[in-house]
Design an enzyme around this catalytic site. Structure first.
Site, PDB file in Angstrom:
ATOM      1  N   CYS A  93     -20.673  71.132 -11.741  1.00 37.79           N
ATOM      2  CA  CYS A  93     -21.366  70.940 -10.468  1.00 37.79           C
ATOM      3  C   CYS A  93     -21.008  72.034  -9.454  1.00 37.79           C
ATOM      4  O   CYS A  93     -21.413  73.170  -9.625  1.00 37.79           O
ATOM      5  CB  CYS A  93     -21.065  69.543  -9.955  1.00 37.79           C
ATOM      6  N   HIS A 208     -21.476  65.414 -14.124  1.00 43.85           N
ATOM      7  CA  HIS A 208     -20.109  65.205 -13.652  1.00 43.85           C
ATOM      8  C   HIS A 208     -19.613  63.813 -14.005  1.00 43.85           C
ATOM      9  O   HIS A 208     -20.250  63.079 -14.755  1.00 43.85           O
ATOM     10  CB  HIS A 208     -19.990  65.506 -12.166  1.00 43.85           C
TER      11      HIS A 208
HETATM   12  N1  GLN Z   1     -22.228  70.672  -3.163  1.00 42.47           N
HETATM   13  C1  GLN Z   1     -23.032  70.962  -4.307  1.00 42.47           C
HETATM   14  C2  GLN Z   1     -24.429  70.422  -4.204  1.00 42.47           C
HETATM   15  O1  GLN Z   1     -24.675  69.461  -3.525  1.00 42.47           O
HETATM   16  C3  GLN Z   1     -22.332  70.439  -5.536  1.00 42.47           C
HETATM   17  C4  GLN Z   1     -22.208  68.970  -5.525  1.00 42.47           C
HETATM   18  C5  GLN Z   1     -21.285  68.427  -6.551  1.00 42.47           C
HETATM   19  O2  GLN Z   1     -20.335  69.089  -6.972  1.00 42.47           O
HETATM   20  N2  GLN Z   1     -21.514  67.178  -6.899  1.00 42.47           N
HETATM   21  O3  GLN Z   1     -25.329  70.966  -4.826  1.00 42.47           O
END
Ligand code: GLN
Length: 257
Positions: A93, A208
């Site tokens: 992610c 994730h």
């Molecule tokens: N902040 C990033 C997004 O929203 C990654 C989010 C995450 O790691 N869940 O795209």
């Protein structure tokens, strides 16, 4: 033989239980008689990549990613050498986004590591879904959950093996290619029909949470690559994954057919 797993910035990039992925790698090594060590690195720590066999870069909110991205610039060259030397990486992610050239958000641009030919742009709405992927090089579908605002675009023309109907691969090992074809869910950007990347020995993905416990075949892919680099020449001993495989089949039936 010992495998050392480096967990980068667990105090910041720690959304959705990335430690569970580490635990899964560790136990699947130990059950097979290998040694496993986990080292956590926080922002001020020096990282000697030559000690590491697998690096985990987890997910984070945009705010936390911003804090990490500056630090990443100072370790960029060492990280790149590690990747070019065949070091294994699991980037999830926010960590996946930071492998690329940049991540553009409404608050500005985050400079990426430029380790993989991809870039990310913030979009709306967030892409939140269960997700199922197919990659014919893996024995089972890859199942998980995604939650990201960023849309990631692969720099090169991505080819999903099997998508063309030909069994011939149009990529060479080490080339950047998608982690999988999206059977259900959004994937990299909700347009291309693909998710994540495989590049060198990197797995980059939006899946994730318990990615590796849910997908032991992906865990073993990372472990095998790390062990091969260390000189291991055998086959990984099979483990009893009956429950995981059954759960995988149920998810496939629920979301795909
Ligand atoms: N902040 C990033 C997004 O929203 C990654 C989010 C995450 O790691 N869940 O795209």
């Amino acid at each position: 033989m010992k495998i050392t797993i480096g967990h980068l910035y667990p105090d910041l990039l720690n959304l959705y239980g990335d430690r569970g992925n580490i635990q899964c790698m560790k136990m699947r090594l130990v059950w097979r008689g290998f040694e496993a060590e986990v080292r956590e690195f926080n922002l001020g720590d020096t990282i000697d990549f030559s000690d590491l066999d697998i690096v985990l870069l987890g997910g984070g909110s945009d705010r936390e990613q911003m804090l990490v991205c500056e630090k990443l610039q100072s370790i960029r060259e060492d990280f790149e050498d590690y990747v070019n030397d065949g070091g294994s990486v699991l980037a999830v992610c926010g960590g996946y986004q930071l492998l690329g050239h940049y991540y553009d958000t409404s608050k500005g641009r985050m400079e990426g590591l430029h380790l993989a030919d991809l870039y990310t742009e913030q979009g709306s709405p967030r892409l939140i879904s269960n997700i199922v992927l197919e990659n014919e090089d893996f024995p089972y579908p890859i199942v998980g959950f995604e939650n990201h605002g960023g849309r990631t675009y692969l720099g090169r023309n991505p080819v999903v093996s099997g998508q063309t109907g030909s069994s011939e691969k149009s990529w060479e090992p080490g080339d950047l290619r998608p982690f999988g074809k999206v059977l259900f869910g959004h994937g990299n950007n909700d347009q291309d029909g693909v998710e994540g990347i495989l590049y060198q020995n990197i797995v980059g993905t939006y899946l994730h949470g318990p990615l590796l416990p849910k997908n032991p075949h992906v865990c073993d892919y990372l472990l095998r690559n790390a062990l091969l680099r260390k000189g291991f020449s055998g086959e990984l001993e099979p483990l009893d994954d009956a429950e995981e495989i059954e759960a995988n089949t149920i998810i496939m039936r629920r979301f795909v057919k």
